[in-house]
Design an enzyme around this catalytic site. Structure first.
Site, PDB file in Angstrom:
ATOM      1  N   HIS A  94       0.879  -1.350   0.020  1.00 45.93           N
ATOM      2  CA  HIS A  94       0.062  -0.310  -0.258  1.00 45.93           C
ATOM      3  C   HIS A  94       0.948   1.347   0.145  1.00 45.93           C
ATOM      4  O   HIS A  94       1.936   1.345   0.701  1.00 45.93           O
ATOM      5  CB  HIS A  94      -0.908  -0.004   1.223  1.00 45.93           C
ATOM      6  CG  HIS A  94      -1.575   1.197   1.303  1.00 45.93           C
ATOM      7  ND1 HIS A  94      -2.807   1.546   0.585  1.00 45.93           N
ATOM      8  CD2 HIS A  94      -1.623   2.523   1.782  1.00 45.93           C
ATOM      9  CE1 HIS A  94      -3.334   2.655   0.558  1.00 45.93           C
ATOM     10  NE2 HIS A  94      -2.620   3.332   1.442  1.00 45.93           N
ATOM     11  N   ASP A 173     -15.327   2.697   7.643  1.00 48.60           N
ATOM     12  CA  ASP A 173     -13.948   3.464   7.104  1.00 48.60           C
ATOM     13  C   ASP A 173     -14.525   4.418   5.878  1.00 48.60           C
ATOM     14  O   ASP A 173     -14.309   5.660   5.987  1.00 48.60           O
ATOM     15  CB  ASP A 173     -12.885   2.755   6.468  1.00 48.60           C
ATOM     16  CG  ASP A 173     -11.882   3.785   6.059  1.00 48.60           C
ATOM     17  OD1 ASP A 173     -11.321   4.557   6.756  1.00 48.60           O
ATOM     18  OD2 ASP A 173     -11.750   3.448   4.776  1.00 48.60           O
ATOM     19  N   ARG A 180     -14.493  12.757   7.601  1.00 49.26           N
ATOM     20  CA  ARG A 180     -13.114  13.541   7.894  1.00 49.26           C
ATOM     21  C   ARG A 180     -12.662  14.350   6.696  1.00 49.26           C
ATOM     22  O   ARG A 180     -12.238  15.580   6.821  1.00 49.26           O
ATOM     23  CB  ARG A 180     -12.042  12.343   7.930  1.00 49.26           C
ATOM     24  CG  ARG A 180     -12.175  11.536   9.200  1.00 49.26           C
ATOM     25  CD  ARG A 180     -11.359  10.428   9.350  1.00 49.26           C
ATOM     26  NE  ARG A 180      -9.908  10.758   8.801  1.00 49.26           N
ATOM     27  CZ  ARG A 180      -9.062   9.767   8.074  1.00 49.26           C
ATOM     28  NH1 ARG A 180      -9.645   8.598   7.696  1.00 49.26           N
ATOM     29  NH2 ARG A 180      -8.000  10.250   8.166  1.00 49.26           N
ATOM     30  N   SER A 195      -7.625   3.504   9.153  1.00 50.33           N
ATOM     31  CA  SER A 195      -8.176   3.753   8.120  1.00 50.33           C
ATOM     32  C   SER A 195      -7.750   2.711   6.912  1.00 50.33           C
ATOM     33  O   SER A 195      -8.121   2.039   6.247  1.00 50.33           O
ATOM     34  CB  SER A 195      -8.478   5.167   7.301  1.00 50.33           C
ATOM     35  OG  SER A 195      -8.812   5.216   6.001  1.00 50.33           O
ATOM     36  N   LYS A 199      -8.439  -1.686   5.899  1.00 47.26           N
ATOM     37  CA  LYS A 199      -8.810  -2.160   4.708  1.00 47.26           C
ATOM     38  C   LYS A 199      -8.092  -2.991   4.210  1.00 47.26           C
ATOM     39  O   LYS A 199      -8.251  -4.184   3.795  1.00 47.26           O
ATOM     40  CB  LYS A 199      -9.108  -1.198   3.892  1.00 47.26           C
ATOM     41  CG  LYS A 199     -10.014  -0.102   3.800  1.00 47.26           C
ATOM     42  CD  LYS A 199     -10.128   1.079   3.094  1.00 47.26           C
ATOM     43  CE  LYS A 199      -9.147   2.199   3.653  1.00 47.26           C
ATOM     44  NZ  LYS A 199      -9.011   3.502   3.050  1.00 47.26           N
TER      45      LYS A 199
HETATM   46  N1  URA Z   1      -6.025   6.751   2.643  1.00 49.04           N
HETATM   47  C1  URA Z   1      -7.011   5.966   3.293  1.00 49.04           C
HETATM   48  O1  URA Z   1      -7.387   4.826   3.013  1.00 49.04           O
HETATM   49  N2  URA Z   1      -7.544   6.708   4.631  1.00 49.04           N
HETATM   50  C2  URA Z   1      -6.839   7.659   5.086  1.00 49.04           C
HETATM   51  O2  URA Z   1      -7.212   8.207   6.259  1.00 49.04           O
HETATM   52  C3  URA Z   1      -5.811   8.349   4.281  1.00 49.04           C
HETATM   53  C4  URA Z   1      -5.456   7.986   3.027  1.00 49.04           C
END
Ligand code: URA
Length: 434
Positions: A94, A173, A180, A195, A199
Site C-alpha cells: 500500500h 471507514d 473526515r 483507515s 482495509k
Molecule cells: N488513505 C486512506 O485510505 N485513509 C486515510 O485516512 C488516508 C489515506
C-alpha cells in the site's frame, strides 16, 4: 417516542460521554470504541457527533491500544477475505499516495512472477494523486469490479489481481473517511493509520509492505510525521498477525517521467519490458524484495524476473483476465503543449505537488468522488532534478483533451521548478520500519 429514540435508549453508551472523554484527553475504553464505530455505521451516532470525536482524536491522539481496537472495530463493520486456501503465499503493498506513483502496476505482476500471489484491492484517486484503478481503466476494455470468486480464481490462475475494493470491506471507514474529508480531520495519524490498515487487514493478505511517502507531493510533508504514521501502521499490522514493514520514500519530486493515467500505464509497460526510468525500477525492485521477504520467498531475485520477461507475461495475463487488451493502443490526448526550460543549467528542483496539481487540472484527476477522469491527460517530464537542460528545450509536455485547462495547469507549475547550478542527489528510499 420515535423509533430512533427508542433504539437509542437501548444503547450501552452515550455518544456525548465518549466525545467528552476524548475531549478531556482520556483513553477510550474498549467497549466505547467498539460501540461508537458500530453505532456510527448503523446511523445511531450522528455525523456531527462523529465529527466532534474525530476532531478530539486529531487534537488529543490515541494510545496504541486504542488505535488497535479502533482498527479492529472498523474491520468488524464488514467482511473479511481469506486467501489461506491459495496454493501460494500472499503479499500486498500500500502506498500513501504520490505523484507519478504507478509502482503497483509493474510491482504486482513482478511479485506474482516470483511465486507470491498479490491481492491488490485498490481505490480511485482524489485530488492531486492518481488512483491505480483510474490508471488501469485507460486500457481499453479493462474491468475494475470483480466478485470475490473471480478474485480467488484469478489469484490462483494468474497470481495477481488489481481490482476495486468492494463496499463490503470496512464500511465504517468509507463513511468516516467521507466525513473526515469535510471536517478538517483527515490528518489525524490514528485515523489515517486505522483507515488504511482496516482495509488492508480485512483484505486478508498474509504480508504487507507500506510505502509511506514523504515530501511536498505526499500526505506526510515531514519525515517525523511519516515515521510516526509508518510505526503506527506497522504496529497495527503486526498486532493483527500480518507481517508488515514500511519503507519511507521520497515524494518531493514525482516518480518517473509521467503523471497521468494512460501516460503512467505506458511507463509501467516500459519497466516490465526491461526499460523505464531508473527511479521507478529502483522502487519497484525495493518493494518487491520486501514483499518477497514478507512472504518467505527471499530466495528469488525479482530483477531476474523483470529481465527474463516473466513479469511482462503475468502483466499481459492479468490485464486480459479482466477483459483488458494488453496490445490495444492507449488513448492519446487531443492537445499537447510544451513548457520549456527558462534558462540553461541544471534542473535543481521539480516539485511533486506542482506537477500533481497540473496533471489534475489537465483532467487526470477528480475534485469530487464520482467525477470522470480523462484517460490521456497528464504531464510528461523530459528532465528530472540533476539533469542538464538548455534554455528553450522542452521540460514538460502537458496533455489534455480540453485546451481550456492548459492555462490553469501552467499556473500550477509556476514556481514549481528551478534551473541553477549543482544538485545534491537525494536518496529515494529514506528509511525502513519493521
Ligand atoms: N488513505 C486512506 O485510505 N485513509 C486515510 O485516512 C488516508 C489515506
Amino acid at each position: 417516542m420515535s423509533e430512533k429514540q427508542a433504539e437509542k435508549r437501548t444503547e450501552p453508551y452515550d455518544a456525548v460521554d465518549v466525545i467528552i472523554a476524548k475531549r478531556d484527553g482520556h483513553a477510550l475504553e474498549d467497549g466505547q470504541v467498539d460501540w461508537v464505530v458500530d453505532a456510527y455505521t448503523r446511523g445511531v451516532v450522528a455525523d456531527e457527533q462523529m465529527s466532534a470525536l474525530a476532531m478530539a482524536i486529531l487534537l488529543n491522539g490515541m494510545t496504541r491500544d486504542e488505535i488497535s481496537r479502533w482498527t479492529a472495530a472498523m474491520i468488524a463493520s464488514g467482511e473479511r477475505m481469506d486467501f489461506s486456501g491459495l496454493s501460494r503465499p500472499t503479499a500486498d503493498k500500500h502506498s500513501t499516495g504520490g505523484v507519478g506513483d504507478k509502482i503497483t502496476l509493474p510491482l504486482a505482476p513482478l511479485v506474482a512472477a516470483c511465486g507470491v500471489a498479490v491481492p491488490q484491492l485498490s481505490g480511485r484517486g482524489l485530488g492531486h494523486t492518481g488512483g491505480t484503478l483510474d490508471k488501469l481503466e485507460s486500457i481499453p476494455g479493462w474491468r475494475a469490479s470483480l466478485t470475490n470468486d473471480e478474485i480467488m480464481a484469478q489469484l490462483e490462475e494468474v497470481g495477481a489481481v488489481i481490482c476495486a475494493a468492494g463496499s463490503g470491506l470496512a464500511p465504517a471507514d468509507k463513511k468516516l473517511y467521507a466525513l473526515r474529508d469535510v471536517t478538517g480531520t483527515v490528518e489525524a495519524i490514528p485515523l489515517i493509520a486505522s483507515s488504511i490498515m482496516s482495509k488492508k487487514i480485512a483484505e486478508g493478505t498474509g504480508s504487507l509492505v507500506l510505502d509511506v511517502k514523504v515530501g511536498s507531493g505526499a500526505f506526510m510533508k515531514t519525515r517525523e510525521r511519516a515515521q510516526d504514521l509508518a510505526e503506527t501502521m506497522v504496529a497495527l499490522g503486526t498486532d493483527a498477525g500480518v507481517r508488515t514493514v514500511a519503507l519511507l520514500t521520497d515524494m518531493d519530486t514525482p516518480l518517473g517521467l509521467t503523471a497521468g493515467n494512460a501516460l503512467e500505464v505506458r511507463e509501467s509497460v516500459e519497466v516490465l519490458a526491461g526499460g523505464g526510468p531508473a527511479d521507478v525500477v529502483e522502487l519497484t525492485l525495493a518493494l518487491a524484495r520486501e514483499m518477497l521477504a514478507g512472504a518467505g520467498r527471499d530466495d528469488v531475485d525479482p530483477a531476474d524476473r523483470l529481465a527474463d520477461g516473466s513479469a511482462m507475461d503475468v502483466w499481459r495475463r492479468m490485464v486480459a483476465a479482466q477483459n483488458g487488451d494488453p496490445d490495444a493502443e492507449l488513448p492519446t490526448a487531443k492537445h499537447t503543449e510544451v513548457v520549456t526550460a527558462p534558462a540553461s543549467g541544471v534542473l535543481t528542483r521539480l516539485d511533486a505537488m506542482a506537477v500533481g496539481v497540473a496533471a489534475w487540472r489537465l483532467g487526470a484527476g477528480r475534485a469530487a468522488q464520482g467525477e470522470p477522469v480523462q484517460a490521456a491527460a497528464g504531464v510528461e517530464m523530459h528532465a528530472k532534478p540533476g539533469d542538464t537542460v538548455t534554455e528553450g528545450q522542452p521540460l514538460l509536455t502537458l496533455h489534455t483533451d480540453e485546451p481550456g485547462r492548459i492555462e490553469r495547469a501552467r499556473a500550477a507549475l509556476e514556481g514549481g521548478f528551478d534551473v541553477g547550478e549543482g544538485h545534491e542527489p537525494a536518496p529515494l528510499v529514506l528509511g525502513r520500519v519493521g
